[in-house]
Scaffold this motif. Sequence first.
Motif, mmCIF file in Angstrom:
data_model
loop_
_atom_site.group_PDB
_atom_site.id
_atom_site.type_symbol
_atom_site.label_atom_id
_atom_site.label_comp_id
_atom_site.label_asym_id
_atom_site.label_seq_id
_atom_site.Cartn_x
_atom_site.Cartn_y
_atom_site.Cartn_z
ATOM 1 N N UNK B 191 133.718 54.939 3.910
ATOM 2 C CA UNK B 191 133.622 54.094 5.110
ATOM 3 C C UNK B 191 132.821 52.832 4.814
ATOM 4 N N UNK B 192 131.704 53.017 4.109
ATOM 5 C CA UNK B 192 130.833 51.860 3.875
ATOM 6 C C UNK B 192 131.483 50.816 2.971
ATOM 7 N N UNK B 193 132.378 51.271 2.097
ATOM 8 C CA UNK B 193 133.002 50.298 1.190
ATOM 9 C C UNK B 193 134.368 49.832 1.690
ATOM 10 N N UNK B 344 132.041 54.091 15.434
ATOM 11 C CA UNK B 344 131.439 53.290 14.373
ATOM 12 C C UNK B 344 130.419 54.138 13.607
ATOM 13 N N UNK B 345 130.443 54.011 12.279
ATOM 14 C CA UNK B 345 129.522 54.772 11.435
ATOM 15 C C UNK B 345 128.508 53.829 10.817
ATOM 16 N N UNK B 346 127.236 54.169 10.952
ATOM 17 C CA UNK B 346 126.216 53.383 10.271
ATOM 18 C C UNK B 346 124.994 54.252 10.002
ATOM 19 N N UNK B 347 124.797 54.616 8.749
ATOM 20 C CA UNK B 347 123.636 55.460 8.429
ATOM 21 C C UNK B 347 122.340 54.811 8.901
ATOM 22 N N UNK B 348 121.473 55.626 9.527
ATOM 23 C CA UNK B 348 120.199 55.104 10.015
ATOM 24 C C UNK B 348 119.151 56.200 9.865
ATOM 25 N N UNK B 356 128.335 60.352 14.401
ATOM 26 C CA UNK B 356 128.787 61.717 14.182
ATOM 27 C C UNK B 356 128.874 62.090 12.698
ATOM 28 N N UNK B 357 129.196 61.141 11.849
ATOM 29 C CA UNK B 357 129.348 61.459 10.425
ATOM 30 C C UNK B 357 128.003 61.725 9.767
ATOM 31 N N UNK B 358 127.020 60.876 10.058
ATOM 32 C CA UNK B 358 125.721 61.054 9.386
ATOM 33 C C UNK B 358 124.849 62.106 10.066
ATOM 34 N N UNK B 359 125.141 62.437 11.334
ATOM 35 C CA UNK B 359 124.275 63.354 12.086
ATOM 36 C C UNK B 359 123.950 64.628 11.296
ATOM 37 N N UNK B 495 137.620 63.141 8.924
ATOM 38 C CA UNK B 495 138.398 62.318 7.987
ATOM 39 C C UNK B 495 139.605 61.695 8.703
ATOM 40 N N UNK B 496 140.290 62.474 9.548
ATOM 41 C CA UNK B 496 141.451 61.943 10.272
ATOM 42 C C UNK B 496 141.027 60.807 11.213
ATOM 43 N N UNK B 497 139.952 61.065 11.946
ATOM 44 C CA UNK B 497 139.524 60.064 12.923
ATOM 45 C C UNK B 497 139.088 58.770 12.240
ATOM 46 N N UNK B 498 138.266 58.916 11.182
ATOM 47 C CA UNK B 498 137.749 57.712 10.517
ATOM 48 C C UNK B 498 138.831 57.011 9.707
ATOM 49 N N UNK B 499 139.818 57.768 9.236
ATOM 50 C CA UNK B 499 140.924 57.130 8.503
ATOM 51 C C UNK B 499 141.587 56.087 9.401
#
Lengths: 505, 505
Positions: B191-193, B344-348, B356-359, B495-499
């Motif tokens: 995601x980040x790249x 939206x995904x953003x590691x914090x 949801x991904x990093x949680x 993976x499906x959702x973020x794809x």
Amino acid sequence: MNNEQTFQSLRDHLRQTSLIEATAALAEWDERTGMPRGAADFRAEQVAHLRGLVHSRNTAPCLSEWLDQLVQWDEASDPHSDIGATVRLVRKDFEKQTKLPQRLVEAVASATVRGQGVWDAARKADDYSLFQPALDEMIGLQREVGQAIAEDGQSAYEALLNEYEPGARVAYLVDVFASLRSELVELIGEIQTSPRQVDDRLLKLAYPIDAQRKWSHVLAEAIGFDFQRGRLDETSHPFCTTLGPSDCRILTRYESNWLPTSIFGTLHEAGHGLYEQGLPADWYGLPPGAYASLGIHESQSRLWENLVGRSHAFWQHFAPQIRDTFPGQLADVSVDQLHAMFNRVEPSLIRVEADEATYNLHIIVRFELEQALMSGDLSTDDLPVAWADRYEQVIGIRPPSAADGVLQDVHWSAGLFGYFPTYTLGNLVSAQLFEAADESLGGVDQLTAKGEFEPLLTWLRTNIHAHGRKYSADELVQRATGKPLSARPLIKSLRDRYARVYDLS
Amino acid sequence: MNNEQTFQSLRDHLRQTSLIEATAALAEWDERTGMPRGAADFRAEQVAHLRGLVHSRNTAPCLSEWLDQLVQWDEASDPHSDIGATVRLVRKDFEKQTKLPQRLVEAVASATVRGQGVWDAARKADDYSLFQPALDEMIGLQREVGQAIAEDGQSAYEALLNEYEPGARVAYLVDVFASLRSELVELIGEIQTSPRQVDDRLLKLAYPIDAQRKWSHVLAEAIGFDFQRGRLDETSHPFCTTLGPSDCRILTRYESNWLPTSIFGTLHEAGHGLYEQGLPADWYGLPPGAYASLGIHESQSRLWENLVGRSHAFWQHFAPQIRDTFPGQLADVSVDQLHAMFNRVEPSLIRVEADEATYNLHIIVRFELEQALMSGDLSTDDLPVAWADRYEQVIGIRPPSAADGVLQDVHWSAGLFGYFPTYTLGNLVSAQLFEAADESLGGVDQLTAKGEFEPLLTWLRTNIHAHGRKYSADELVQRATGKPLSARPLIKSLRDRYARVYDLS
């Protein structure tokens, strides 16, 4: 245990009981503010269980042992000291509770729940005959209760009255109420025949609820209600309840087309709240931290609602603010107009909608009728006609229906006989206290006109609130005003106020 | 007494205990919604007293007698029948409670109250050293608790974990979490790249609280939350609490400049609420009417929040309504845009603000560290550096301060060791249940896109809610999905959702 230790055990026991009582009060507050409707059955079960816990704590054998020891204690010999009043009054309460057979307690509890349901249905159907059997049952049960707890030579009715107003004597109330009645009838006659009449249509415009809500908070805060130790919420039947030494909840009601409901409802409940917030918090749950009587409680609400809130001085102070709060409705209103509208007199059939002058006549009718019901001099067969006759004689209007007559109040269906007179007692006491405070402070109205409410509150704190339940209502009035309770101050106060509004001589 | 009578006594006893427990829950709900600030001390005393009553009822000797008789009863032989599960689980709870010495129970209660106060001060001062002694004390006490209640060969940590997640095995969680972790790290990297990134500035405009409040009610009602048997209120730290079989209260939070807080907070708490409202009301206060585990509870909240609420189908259905509700902000928003912004995904650094991904990575760090603290492999001296190192390795950011690192959560200060993994368990279970429901219903998304949520709710009612606590979490998952719990469905779903959002291959 030595006396100190025993007293501490007593105190701890009562304090813990108060924790459970306050929990039941919270459950009831929640029920009347926002509980989901589906939760009613479980909540009823819950409150009944908590009340059962309280009852068994209040009749626990350990209490009797401790009290038997403590009545011998020197420290308890002054009946008005914290310790003396605690031992004396807890003993009195304990003896009263143990005089009631469990069977009777349960029968009353069951009849109370059923009675209110039946009353509600009867009132909606406007059919007294639906209610009469429940009323008969309740009168029989309450007569039994009164007889069981009566002291030497007391009537059952007086014993019931003393549940709400400890120490009050029926004979004395009969006298005081009689002089009040004749004076009020005369005063109302003068008002009705006065050429000057009051137009209050301005108060029937549309008043946004949000603005009324903010305004109610402003008023409650202005007279001293402490929002760090209390809340103001909304409900259909306003009340005041206390959930702890620093948690007093007052509730008011907003009508979009009748502004006085929220203003005077809020001042009334805030008056109750000021009393609760002024009771000694350290003694919460014990007699020195409890209210003296329902009459004294009502005197505090009525004092702020009527003696302060309906005064000309009050609206001198608040006129600019109320104009700003409701610019679409009241931008051009004068102080005289506000004062007149808030003091309009018009005899009507319904107690809870009555103006201040006729209100006590409604109570006097009920006081007479419930004494006769309790003694057996009046049967429930004859009650509706007796009610209508008395209304016609005393207030000058005959109710066209049971719903607007004998079925209008919930009280009797809930077993509350001897409760009504405390409303008028409250009015009488409020005026007598106000008169004494006025003298002591060199004129309350001058302070009110400047928005200074603290001196009056401090006077009430010192003379009434600080004493909790250590003195009876009569004793409190005598100590605070130097005189026994009489109807004169209330009559004088009403006459002065209405003279101004209605241009009486 | 015969077995039927004894069982009825047991049932009545537990029902009455539930009346008091529900009262304590009401007192806490009130404390977190609107209690006057001055009432805090009395309320604490009150809740402690009520909890004490509950504890003494839960350890009453009569329970032990009844249970000894009932384990012999034929009707109780099926461990998953209403009666069998009741006898089995009440016995288990009773034995556990009586294993804890009174001294330890009191020490934990006292340390919990103090610990949270100290933690709060330490976090505000951003000074870990203030908190460390309280943390040491709490670790020692909880280790003692774990050892006291551990079953044969169990570690203290696993025993504590089982307080929240009965039957869960640490070794199994370690495996599942490990595969989850490596998959998540890889997914987040992709995601980040990704060249496509998400701009969510629209969600940071000013959103009027009143409109958000109405919108939250709409969403909760749409997915099936029953407002006849529940309420939605506002608080600073959202939660869900149950005050009776038909009284579930959910609480959410409104931020004027960040719309997702109220939307997903409400869906999350309403998901918890749907579970509570779906438990068998007749068995309220007993195992067949209780939730299975915290992980199962969290699976219900996460399912509605994430699997339903963040789906493309959900916003297909709600896009017109959200545009109408916030016309000044979202009039022109597209479904794709809404879906992307809400995913939206953003590691914090902060768990409660994590996407949801990093949680789950935040949870995995805590799971590792608290095992090491409990076993003694990690000392509290080394904890802050260990925390920072793990964040850097797993999430890719090193906390600049203790407040944003090791001091961010209240849990350890409140003695909650073994609690964190239930959050990730909930996420894993939610995806696995959703996958099974999707198959069984022939596509949940098609229903969601039409605003039809009842089939999914019915599936959850039947497969999860109706069973109360009669099956363990593992058993429920196995029965409902036909498979043991694994990380695969969650990973596939993410993976499906973020794809779709990030255009991944």
